[in-house]
Motif scaffolding. Sequence first.
Motif, PDB file in Angstrom:
ATOM      1  N   GLU A 177       0.815  -1.212   0.000  1.00 46.33           N
ATOM      2  CA  GLU A 177       0.000   0.000   0.000  1.00 46.33           C
ATOM      3  C   GLU A 177       0.852   1.267   0.000  1.00 46.33           C
ATOM      4  O   GLU A 177       0.376   2.345  -0.313  1.00 46.33           O
ATOM      5  CB  GLU A 177      -0.935   0.038   1.217  1.00 46.33           C
ATOM      6  N   MET A 178       2.098   1.164   0.360  1.00 43.25           N
ATOM      7  CA  MET A 178       2.956   2.337   0.514  1.00 43.25           C
ATOM      8  C   MET A 178       3.903   2.548  -0.676  1.00 43.25           C
ATOM      9  O   MET A 178       4.814   3.355  -0.593  1.00 43.25           O
ATOM     10  CB  MET A 178       3.775   2.206   1.800  1.00 43.25           C
ATOM     11  N   VAL A 179       3.695   1.852  -1.792  1.00 40.08           N
ATOM     12  CA  VAL A 179       4.601   1.940  -2.928  1.00 40.08           C
ATOM     13  C   VAL A 179       4.774   3.382  -3.395  1.00 40.08           C
ATOM     14  O   VAL A 179       5.893   3.852  -3.597  1.00 40.08           O
ATOM     15  CB  VAL A 179       4.124   1.034  -4.088  1.00 40.08           C
ATOM     16  N   GLN A 180       3.681   4.122  -3.549  1.00 43.35           N
ATOM     17  CA  GLN A 180       3.764   5.499  -4.039  1.00 43.35           C
ATOM     18  C   GLN A 180       4.572   6.359  -3.055  1.00 43.35           C
ATOM     19  O   GLN A 180       5.456   7.100  -3.453  1.00 43.35           O
ATOM     20  CB  GLN A 180       2.371   6.097  -4.219  1.00 43.35           C
ATOM     21  N   TRP A 181       4.280   6.264  -1.776  1.00 42.93           N
ATOM     22  CA  TRP A 181       4.980   7.064  -0.774  1.00 42.93           C
ATOM     23  C   TRP A 181       6.439   6.658  -0.681  1.00 42.93           C
ATOM     24  O   TRP A 181       7.313   7.487  -0.498  1.00 42.93           O
ATOM     25  CB  TRP A 181       4.319   6.898   0.588  1.00 42.93           C
ATOM     26  N   ARG A 182       6.702   5.357  -0.802  1.00 44.62           N
ATOM     27  CA  ARG A 182       8.080   4.861  -0.712  1.00 44.62           C
ATOM     28  C   ARG A 182       8.923   5.492  -1.807  1.00 44.62           C
ATOM     29  O   ARG A 182      10.041   5.938  -1.554  1.00 44.62           O
ATOM     30  CB  ARG A 182       8.079   3.334  -0.803  1.00 44.62           C
ATOM     31  N   ASP A 183       8.403   5.559  -3.019  1.00 47.93           N
ATOM     32  CA  ASP A 183       9.151   6.157  -4.122  1.00 47.93           C
ATOM     33  C   ASP A 183       9.380   7.647  -3.886  1.00 47.93           C
ATOM     34  O   ASP A 183      10.463   8.168  -4.147  1.00 47.93           O
ATOM     35  CB  ASP A 183       8.414   5.928  -5.445  1.00 47.93           C
ATOM     36  N   GLU A 184       8.362   8.351  -3.372  1.00 50.02           N
ATOM     37  CA  GLU A 184       8.502   9.780  -3.091  1.00 50.02           C
ATOM     38  C   GLU A 184       9.537  10.029  -1.989  1.00 50.02           C
ATOM     39  O   GLU A 184      10.348  10.955  -2.084  1.00 50.02           O
ATOM     40  CB  GLU A 184       7.160  10.376  -2.676  1.00 50.02           C
ATOM     41  N   ILE A 185       9.512   9.211  -0.958  1.00 51.80           N
ATOM     42  CA  ILE A 185      10.467   9.361   0.151  1.00 51.80           C
ATOM     43  C   ILE A 185      11.885   9.069  -0.337  1.00 51.80           C
ATOM     44  O   ILE A 185      12.835   9.779   0.009  1.00 51.80           O
ATOM     45  CB  ILE A 185      10.071   8.455   1.328  1.00 51.80           C
ATOM     46  N   ALA A 186      12.048   8.034  -1.153  1.00 54.26           N
ATOM     47  CA  ALA A 186      13.370   7.706  -1.690  1.00 54.26           C
ATOM     48  C   ALA A 186      13.906   8.841  -2.545  1.00 54.26           C
ATOM     49  O   ALA A 186      15.088   9.213  -2.452  1.00 54.26           O
ATOM     50  CB  ALA A 186      13.306   6.406  -2.494  1.00 54.26           C
ATOM     51  N   GLU A 187      13.056   9.420  -3.380  1.00 56.97           N
ATOM     52  CA  GLU A 187      13.487  10.542  -4.233  1.00 56.97           C
ATOM     53  C   GLU A 187      13.863  11.755  -3.392  1.00 56.97           C
ATOM     54  O   GLU A 187      14.852  12.429  -3.666  1.00 56.97           O
ATOM     55  CB  GLU A 187      12.392  10.910  -5.236  1.00 56.97           C
ATOM     56  N   GLU A 188      13.094  12.022  -2.345  1.00 56.21           N
ATOM     57  CA  GLU A 188      13.408  13.144  -1.460  1.00 56.21           C
ATOM     58  C   GLU A 188      14.768  12.927  -0.779  1.00 56.21           C
ATOM     59  O   GLU A 188      15.571  13.851  -0.663  1.00 56.21           O
ATOM     60  CB  GLU A 188      12.318  13.303  -0.404  1.00 56.21           C
ATOM     61  N   GLY A 189      15.037  11.699  -0.358  1.00 56.06           N
ATOM     62  CA  GLY A 189      16.326  11.379   0.249  1.00 56.06           C
ATOM     63  C   GLY A 189      17.476  11.568  -0.724  1.00 56.06           C
ATOM     64  O   GLY A 189      18.523  12.135  -0.377  1.00 56.06           O
ATOM     65  N   ARG A 190      17.287  11.106  -1.957  1.00 52.05           N
ATOM     66  CA  ARG A 190      18.335  11.285  -2.973  1.00 52.05           C
ATOM     67  C   ARG A 190      18.583  12.765  -3.257  1.00 52.05           C
ATOM     68  O   ARG A 190      19.722  13.201  -3.409  1.00 52.05           O
ATOM     69  CB  ARG A 190      17.965  10.541  -4.250  1.00 52.05           C
ATOM     70  N   ALA A 191      17.509  13.562  -3.306  1.00 51.38           N
ATOM     71  CA  ALA A 191      17.650  14.996  -3.547  1.00 51.38           C
ATOM     72  C   ALA A 191      18.428  15.669  -2.426  1.00 51.38           C
ATOM     73  O   ALA A 191      19.296  16.518  -2.670  1.00 51.38           O
ATOM     74  CB  ALA A 191      16.272  15.650  -3.712  1.00 51.38           C
ATOM     75  N   LEU A 192      18.145  15.290  -1.197  1.00 45.58           N
ATOM     76  CA  LEU A 192      18.863  15.858  -0.056  1.00 45.58           C
ATOM     77  C   LEU A 192      20.355  15.517  -0.123  1.00 45.58           C
ATOM     78  O   LEU A 192      21.209  16.360   0.131  1.00 45.58           O
ATOM     79  CB  LEU A 192      18.272  15.366   1.259  1.00 45.58           C
ATOM     80  N   LEU A 193      20.645  14.273  -0.470  1.00 46.33           N
ATOM     81  CA  LEU A 193      22.051  13.856  -0.556  1.00 46.33           C
ATOM     82  C   LEU A 193      22.779  14.550  -1.698  1.00 46.33           C
ATOM     83  O   LEU A 193      23.957  14.870  -1.593  1.00 46.33           O
ATOM     84  CB  LEU A 193      22.142  12.338  -0.698  1.00 46.33           C
TER      85      LEU A 193
END
Length: 92
Positions: free
Chosen positions: A70-86
């Motif tokens: 159920e969290m696939v969409q949020w997981r991708d958004e969170i991963a992208e946000e983490g990559r952007a921060l790094l």
Amino acid sequence: GQRGDLLDMLLSAQVVDEEAERAERDEAAATTTGLSTTEVRDEAMTLLLAGHETSALALTWCLHFLSSDEMVQWRDEIAEEGRALLRHGATP
């Protein structure tokens, strides 16, 4: 010092009775009316371990829910946000 941190508060709970201090000078034993050194250490360790366990459990449940279908969409958004921060120099 009076910094107001946890260790300082625990240590300030070690109040030595002034009369007992005077009696110690007269070769009588001083009595502590607050926490002993062992009690201060035990309280500090209890709080440290309780905080560690709480954080570990919160992180475990967060990762568990992120791994659900159920969290696939949020997981991708969170991963992208983490990559952007790094990419912008944030440290993990």
